[in-house]
Write a protein that holds these residues in place. Structure first.
Motif, mmCIF file in Angstrom:
data_model
loop_
_atom_site.group_PDB
_atom_site.id
_atom_site.type_symbol
_atom_site.label_atom_id
_atom_site.label_comp_id
_atom_site.label_asym_id
_atom_site.label_seq_id
_atom_site.Cartn_x
_atom_site.Cartn_y
_atom_site.Cartn_z
ATOM 1 N N LYS A 1 -4.239 -48.667 -7.984
ATOM 2 C CA LYS A 1 -3.663 -47.400 -8.445
ATOM 3 C C LYS A 1 -2.963 -47.556 -9.797
ATOM 4 C CE LYS A 1 0.334 -45.863 -7.112
ATOM 5 N NZ LYS A 1 1.464 -45.412 -6.271
ATOM 6 N N ASN A 2 -2.111 -48.552 -9.897
ATOM 7 C CA ASN A 2 -1.354 -48.738 -11.132
ATOM 8 C C ASN A 2 -2.240 -49.134 -12.306
ATOM 9 O OD1 ASN A 2 1.443 -48.177 -10.469
ATOM 10 N ND2 ASN A 2 1.340 -49.941 -9.108
ATOM 11 N N THR A 3 -3.255 -49.921 -12.030
ATOM 12 C CA THR A 3 -4.169 -50.298 -13.112
ATOM 13 C C THR A 3 -4.901 -49.079 -13.651
ATOM 14 O OG1 THR A 3 -4.481 -52.492 -12.122
ATOM 15 C CG2 THR A 3 -6.103 -51.795 -13.754
ATOM 16 N N ILE B 1 -1.388 -38.679 -3.583
ATOM 17 C CA ILE B 1 -2.744 -38.127 -3.543
ATOM 18 C C ILE B 1 -3.718 -39.072 -4.243
ATOM 19 C CG2 ILE B 1 -4.221 -36.213 -4.281
ATOM 20 C CD1 ILE B 1 -1.794 -34.382 -4.019
ATOM 21 N N VAL B 2 -3.275 -39.623 -5.390
ATOM 22 C CA VAL B 2 -4.115 -40.589 -6.101
ATOM 23 C C VAL B 2 -4.413 -41.786 -5.197
ATOM 24 C CG1 VAL B 2 -4.275 -42.128 -8.087
ATOM 25 C CG2 VAL B 2 -3.190 -39.893 -8.339
ATOM 26 N N ILE C 1 -8.024 -43.135 -3.763
ATOM 27 C CA ILE C 1 -8.442 -44.527 -3.981
ATOM 28 C C ILE C 1 -8.763 -45.198 -2.648
ATOM 29 C CG2 ILE C 1 -7.602 -46.806 -4.671
ATOM 30 C CD1 ILE C 1 -6.086 -45.408 -6.956
ATOM 31 N N GLN C 2 -7.908 -44.976 -1.663
ATOM 32 C CA GLN C 2 -8.131 -45.594 -0.350
ATOM 33 C C GLN C 2 -9.460 -45.127 0.253
ATOM 34 O OE1 GLN C 2 -6.012 -48.045 1.103
ATOM 35 N NE2 GLN C 2 -7.953 -48.261 2.179
ATOM 36 N N LYS D 1 -14.448 -38.343 -7.375
ATOM 37 C CA LYS D 1 -13.089 -37.808 -7.521
ATOM 38 C C LYS D 1 -12.298 -38.665 -8.495
ATOM 39 C CE LYS D 1 -12.474 -35.518 -3.027
ATOM 40 N NZ LYS D 1 -11.715 -35.490 -1.758
ATOM 41 N N ILE D 2 -12.503 -39.967 -8.438
ATOM 42 C CA ILE D 2 -11.801 -40.859 -9.359
ATOM 43 C C ILE D 2 -12.274 -40.645 -10.787
ATOM 44 C CG2 ILE D 2 -11.519 -43.288 -10.012
ATOM 45 C CD1 ILE D 2 -11.331 -43.886 -6.999
#
Lengths: 191, 191
Positions: free
Chosen positions: A151-153, A128-129, A133-134, A81-82
């Motif tokens: 997330k931010n990276t 959702i992102v 990730i989690q 998904k990522i």
DNA sequence: GTCTATAATTCGATAGAC
DNA sequence: GTCTATCGAATTATAGAC
């Protein structure tokens, strides 16, 4: 046919203006001049300058939110998904680079209630992102780092494309480009 | 002492305004009101609104350029120079988050000659970064990817800190944060 | 549907009193 | 050094002729 221009001409010129000079510096006169009409004529197509920004902004924001919802609801494994998410960002930045640029800063020029709507929209997207990730962390596919940092990276690592792609003369093979960026994000820059 | 305010007060208020609303939306009247004076009084300290932006902008741009020059001239191995470069970005974003934010977009509001000066400044900075990256590729430490893709991914991957750090309530251990970000950039997000 | 003309506001900056 | 008052330019938006 006694129309000199179309609504699409106005939006296209507005978008180009905001991309290069920012919302505040893009005047109705400049938009009009760019397509060869007078400023007053624009008001025969749209109600206000802010409506131009609002339409362009939510149009692209919807594409991002829709895209990430579809990915989240898919049967892909979390890590895949990522990968899909990175591909989504690359594709939207390629297809709508000017509009993607609006998402970074120009939403600040919306009036209060529209601004809140945008921020809620963005929060839904980022939530959702973060969830994806989690899940990828939980199943051991991602490094166990503070989820905000992760997330931010990731989000940030693809945020240069909208300004680079329009100026990219070499026209790098898009499939190759996606492969490389994905590799850098997933496995890092060092060999 | 018959001074109500200081020059530093004006710059601090200007910076806060631009960070939150952008240069164009930050009026001289708003800056003045924020520190409890009238707009006309500002002109007893600075010549123009643009001078405020120019000073703040080149001040932080100089710090980045100086920093990367020192790193480049050091005796570190290429890959270690890149580690130092990431650390430089994190430190400057932590120390001057508001000023760092100006570098992204606000330079567009400088007048033509100052704008050219800024872009030359930025090019000098990015050229050194590209040189360091190329050296690290050549000695086999980095993935052999198009240098622009590599450069932009690295630059972009630390470009969220200036907006995140001021709002970060948890106050994550800065040493730990730097370690994690470095890990993500060097070795990727996947475990 | 497009134009000219202009209203209403806001902005950066200056002049001059204190 | 700070203020009040104001100028001149620029902006969004509207009114009304064609």
């Amino acid at each position: 046919m006694n129309r000199k221009i179309s609504e699409a001409d106005i939006y296209r010129s507005t978008l180009k203006g905001i991309y290069h000079q920012g919302y505040k510096s893009t005047t109705m006169r400049a938009i009009a001049a760019d397509i060869g009409i007078e400023a007053a004529t624009i008001y025969n197509y749209v109600d206000s300058k802010e409506q131009l920004l609002e339409t362009l902004l939510f149009e692209i924001a919807d594409k991002f939110l829709e895209g990430v919802i579809h990915i989240d609801e898919s049967s892909y494994a979390p890590l895949d998904k990522i990968k899909q998410f990175v591909a989504l960002n690359i594709n939207l930045s390629r297809s709508y680079p000017y509009q993607v640029s609006l998402l970074v800063n120009e939403w600040r020029h919306l009036k209060s209630n529209k601004q809140e709507k945008f921020l809620a929209h963005r929060k839904a997207y980022e939530d959702i992102v973060a969830k994806i990730i989690q899940e990828a962390i939980d199943c051991g596919d991602l490094r166990d780092v503070h989820v905000d940092i992760l997330k931010n990276t990731i989000l940030s690592a693809v945020r240069w494309l909208f300004s680079w792609l329009p100026e990219n003369k070499e026209k790098i093979n898009p499939v190759e480009m996606e492969k490389h960026i994905l590799e850098l994000i997933l496995n890092g820059i060092s060999k």
